[in-house]
Design a protein around this motif. Structure first.
Motif, short mmCIF file in Angstrom:
data_model
loop_
_atom_site.label_atom_id
_atom_site.label_comp_id
_atom_site.label_asym_id
_atom_site.label_seq_id
_atom_site.Cartn_x
_atom_site.Cartn_y
_atom_site.Cartn_z
N PHE A 40 49.80 12.84 13.26
CA PHE A 40 50.62 11.94 12.43
C PHE A 40 51.47 12.81 11.51
O PHE A 40 50.97 13.75 10.89
CB PHE A 40 49.73 11.01 11.60
CG PHE A 40 50.49 10.12 10.67
CD1 PHE A 40 51.02 8.91 11.11
CD2 PHE A 40 50.69 10.47 9.34
CE1 PHE A 40 51.73 8.07 10.26
CE2 PHE A 40 51.39 9.64 8.48
CZ PHE A 40 51.91 8.45 8.94
N SER A 41 52.75 12.47 11.41
CA SER A 41 53.67 13.23 10.56
C SER A 41 54.57 12.28 9.79
O SER A 41 55.04 11.28 10.34
CB SER A 41 54.54 14.16 11.43
OG SER A 41 55.61 14.73 10.69
N GLY A 100 59.67 13.07 -8.09
CA GLY A 100 61.07 13.43 -7.88
C GLY A 100 61.29 14.28 -6.64
O GLY A 100 62.42 14.66 -6.36
N ALA A 101 60.22 14.58 -5.90
CA ALA A 101 60.34 15.51 -4.78
C ALA A 101 59.74 14.93 -3.51
O ALA A 101 58.71 14.25 -3.53
CB ALA A 101 59.65 16.83 -5.12
N TRP A 102 60.38 15.22 -2.40
CA TRP A 102 59.85 14.88 -1.09
C TRP A 102 58.88 15.98 -0.65
O TRP A 102 59.07 17.15 -0.97
CB TRP A 102 60.97 14.78 -0.07
CG TRP A 102 61.78 13.53 -0.18
CD1 TRP A 102 62.92 13.36 -0.92
CD2 TRP A 102 61.53 12.28 0.47
NE1 TRP A 102 63.37 12.07 -0.77
CE2 TRP A 102 62.55 11.40 0.07
CE3 TRP A 102 60.54 11.84 1.35
CZ2 TRP A 102 62.61 10.08 0.53
CZ3 TRP A 102 60.59 10.53 1.80
CH2 TRP A 102 61.61 9.66 1.39
N PHE A 103 57.84 15.60 0.07
CA PHE A 103 57.02 16.59 0.75
C PHE A 103 56.69 16.09 2.15
O PHE A 103 56.72 14.90 2.43
CB PHE A 103 55.74 16.92 -0.05
CG PHE A 103 54.72 15.81 -0.16
CD1 PHE A 103 53.74 15.66 0.81
CD2 PHE A 103 54.74 14.94 -1.24
CE1 PHE A 103 52.79 14.64 0.71
CE2 PHE A 103 53.80 13.93 -1.35
CZ PHE A 103 52.82 13.78 -0.37
N HIS A 104 56.38 17.04 3.02
CA HIS A 104 56.11 16.73 4.42
C HIS A 104 54.62 16.88 4.69
O HIS A 104 54.02 17.92 4.40
CB HIS A 104 56.90 17.67 5.31
CG HIS A 104 56.71 17.44 6.78
ND1 HIS A 104 56.57 18.47 7.69
CD2 HIS A 104 56.63 16.29 7.49
CE1 HIS A 104 56.42 17.97 8.90
NE2 HIS A 104 56.45 16.65 8.82
N ALA A 105 54.00 15.83 5.22
CA ALA A 105 52.57 15.84 5.54
C ALA A 105 52.38 15.69 7.04
O ALA A 105 52.98 14.81 7.67
CB ALA A 105 51.85 14.72 4.81
N LEU A 122 45.33 19.50 7.89
CA LEU A 122 46.40 18.92 7.09
C LEU A 122 47.41 20.01 6.78
O LEU A 122 47.03 21.10 6.33
CB LEU A 122 45.86 18.32 5.79
CG LEU A 122 46.89 17.75 4.82
CD1 LEU A 122 47.56 16.51 5.41
CD2 LEU A 122 46.25 17.42 3.48
N PHE A 123 48.69 19.74 7.04
CA PHE A 123 49.77 20.66 6.70
C PHE A 123 50.66 19.98 5.66
O PHE A 123 51.05 18.82 5.84
CB PHE A 123 50.61 21.00 7.93
CG PHE A 123 49.85 21.71 9.02
CD1 PHE A 123 49.83 23.09 9.09
CD2 PHE A 123 49.18 20.98 9.99
CE1 PHE A 123 49.14 23.73 10.10
CE2 PHE A 123 48.49 21.62 11.01
CZ PHE A 123 48.46 23.00 11.06
N ALA A 182 53.06 21.63 12.36
CA ALA A 182 54.10 21.22 11.42
C ALA A 182 55.47 21.70 11.86
O ALA A 182 56.48 21.04 11.61
CB ALA A 182 53.77 21.75 10.03
N SER A 183 55.50 22.85 12.54
CA SER A 183 56.78 23.41 12.98
C SER A 183 57.45 22.59 14.07
O SER A 183 58.61 22.83 14.40
CB SER A 183 56.57 24.85 13.47
OG SER A 183 55.62 24.88 14.52
#
Length: 243
Positions: A40-41, A100-105, A122-123, A182-183
């Motif tokens: 899941f991403s 205020g920030a996006w992050f990628h999970a 988890l990445f 994640a890549s």
């Protein structure tokens, strides 16, 4: 926003989940997929940090990717993968409090792995999180609740009406049957050094889906080619937003 430095890929919209609206997406697969291996991403931007646990992705039978705080006042991402009467709770020591920030999970599950610690990963922004408080680790060949033929929800817990998400989500991918890295979904900008999105080019598997919010009249539309559409509740066309 969330643009590749070379401008060859850019995410142009997200879905706004307001917990005051009980906003969520839901789907029950017609049949179980691969319950041992999946990925899941999603890109996440928090809004309201109060109000307790907030679910990003969950399924009936007991599996969650969630934001805190939980009952022990731990304000952090929590991975819970439950089944066979065993709670497999992994709590990060890292916190995620910046609205205020996006992050990628990226949540990767592969119980076929020989090493117990490699069976769920988890990445965050391309880096694997390794510092957890763990209740238990999955048994080898363990089949969890994710990807079973049960209800799956984005933005709400499956078992209660109190754990709604208050955040923006973008580029929501689910890969059935493959443990992706994640890549596969992001990369480091050679210009800024930041983790940025890139276009996913792999397959999705039978129950896989790709939700973008691009169609404001159908926020649960699946763009993977599988037509695994989710039903929306508490969401309107105004919740397809550029940020």
């Amino acid at each position: 926003w969330l643009a590749n430095a070379g401008a060859d890929y850019e995410i142009s919209q997200s879905i706004r989940f307001n917990d005051d609206d009980s906003a969520h997406l839901s789907r029950t697969p017609g049949s179980a997929g691969n319950r041992k291996t999946w990925t899941f991403s999603a890109w996440v931007k928090r809004a309201n940090l109060t109000g307790g646990r907030q679910m990003i992705f969950s399924s009936a039978g007991g599996a969650y990717l969630q934001l805190g705080p939980d009952a022990a006042s731990r304000e952090m991402i929590t991975i819970i993968n439950e089944g066979s009467g065993t709670d497999l709770n992994w709590y990060t020591t890292q916190v995620f409090r910046d609205p205020g920030a996006w992050f990628h999970a990226v949540w990767q599950f592969d119980s076929t792995q020989a090493s117990a610690d490699n069976r769920t990963k988890l990445f965050i922004n391309g880096s694997q999180v390794t510092d957890f408080t763990k209740a238990a680790t999955p048994d080898q060949e363990f089949e969890g609740a994710i990807n079973n033929a049960v209800e799956h929800k984005i933005g709400e817990a499956h078992h209660t009406t109190t754990f709604y998400l208050d955040a923006y989500l973008a580029e929501i991918h689910f890969i059935d049957g493959t443990a992706k890295e994640a890549s596969d979904f992001g990369e480091t900008s050679s210009t800024t050094g930041q983790w940025i999105p890139k276009k996913y080019s792999g397959s999705y598997g039978t129950n896989g889906f790709y939700i973008t919010g691009a169609d404001s009249s159908d926020l649960g539309e699946d763009f993977s080619g599988n037509n695994n559409d989710f039903t929306s509740s508490g969401l309107t066309s105004a919740d397809s937003v550029s940020d």
